[in-house]
Design an enzyme around this catalytic site. Sequence first.
Site: not given
Ligand code: BES
Ligand code: MN
Length: 504
Positions: A284, A358
């Site tokens: 990230k 997931r």
């Molecule tokens: N934990 C994150 C989702 C999230 C985003 C929680 C903002 C709280 C606030 C999750 O694991 C994630 O990173 N999801 C990705 C999925 C993508 C790579 C398909 C996302 O939402 O960007």
């Molecule tokens: Mn994630």
Amino acid sequence: MKVQLKFESPAKFTTAMLAVFSADSSASKEKNAPAKPILLTRDAVFAKADKPALESGEFNAGRCETLLLHGTPELQAKRLLIVGLGKAAKVTVDDVRRGAGAAVRFAKPRGIRELAILLPEHDGLDLAAAVQAAVEGAFVGDYDPDTYRSDRKDRSIEQLTILAPQGADKSAVEKAFREGVVLGESQNFTRELVNEPGNRLTPTILGQRAAAMCKEQGLACEVYSTDKLHELKMGAFWSVAKGSDEPPALVVMRYEPETAPKDGPVLALVGKGITFDTGGISLKPSDNMEKMKYDMAGAAAMLGAMRAIAQLKPNVRVMGILCSAENMPSGKAYKPGDVAFAMSGKTIEIINTDAEGRLVLADGLHYAKQLGATHLIDAATLTGACVVALGMLNAGLFSNDEETGERFRHAAQRAGEKFWRLPLDDEYRDMIVSDIGDIKNTGGRWGGAITAAMFLKEFAGDTPWVHLDIAGVAWMEENKPWIARGPSGIAVRSVVEWVRSYAG
Ligand code: BES
Ligand code: MN
Ligand code: ZN
């Protein structure tokens, strides 16, 4: 915060501050009409005490608006706080919940440690529902996230008294009061866990906290780690866990009342417990990454719900399953392009290691079915896409079964939490079909909350299942009059209400 319920005259009750609710009784249709605040009590003593203040025009009884009065000789209370609940014709129990929170949050920074809240008497407002909401709201308002601040000033309220009208149905009000305490405390229990930073709450520590809670509440609990993941062939969960030096935790909690019918439902509460989500190899950006300590809010919500269930004792079997890991980049981490073998036998092509939630839930849901679950519900801070879709007000609600989804939606309404249903048409499945394996762990740019839910649906199969995407609402960015910014404790109350709807 110690709480008590009294059926006593508010005038004679000695306390540092007495809070009384007020509403605007002016006809809602007139434009720019002056507000006509009235107090929501039938106790005659207030007519004198509050009259000049209510007629001053300074106070409109708007939602969570407050007015503090000193020197009311008719009252034993040192101060009188008037809390607005908005238009009289529209007052709901949700307004009472927030109003009680606002009263507590008015007191805290002013060093007022003792507070009494007079229950509102208002046409159409059920007194039992109002007492439960008031207690829940008071606990929610009492919580502040500044745990590690050396000069912590906003200390908790020491004694809260709920004052009920003397003519009220005592046993109904007492029962609702006790339930409000259980739910309010459980929601704060969840918020404390969500607030903990990643170094203070690893998967192992989350497992320990779960075990301690279960011991205290008389729930059966097993906490497993790496060996069990291998034994169960949880290849999806392990893919995420293996990049970290911190071992994963798989928590299985059980609530099994003896009186529950043997062929009755078995509900499984499954929570995403990523104690820190760096994104893994698909790292990230550093901006806001610190917030990813709350990526275990789904697991914490299920833990809080299990705590409440243990105390409320609904006549239905419930299990709680927490899938906890840390998502890290390292020489041992899973990589984009890898193929993971889920416990169910499905193969998963990893496109993005940041879509880790997931994966842990895939194995958690399958395991729940193997343990005999007839109904599944999961809570997860799953996608940023859900935040884009619904903002920070509503959480996403998905289901593979109309009756089960609607049952949850109604439960959430009763609990005063906002969930919005999103679709799960079969056609969306095309977006997660993999060339090399069965499915892939991301579905491309569009409809990200839905494709994530479609992925989970593969593992729920035909079992009625509800999925809650709480990414946007588990952490509040702004202070509100009734709740501090930080962890919200979303889903605890709704999940408990949903569970209770199955009690035989
Ligand atoms: N934990 C994150 C989702 C999230 C985003 C929680 C903002 C709280 C606030 C999750 O694991 C994630 O990173 N999801 C990705 C999925 C993508 C790579 C398909 C996302 O939402 O960007
Ligand atoms: Mn994630
Ligand atoms: Zn995550």
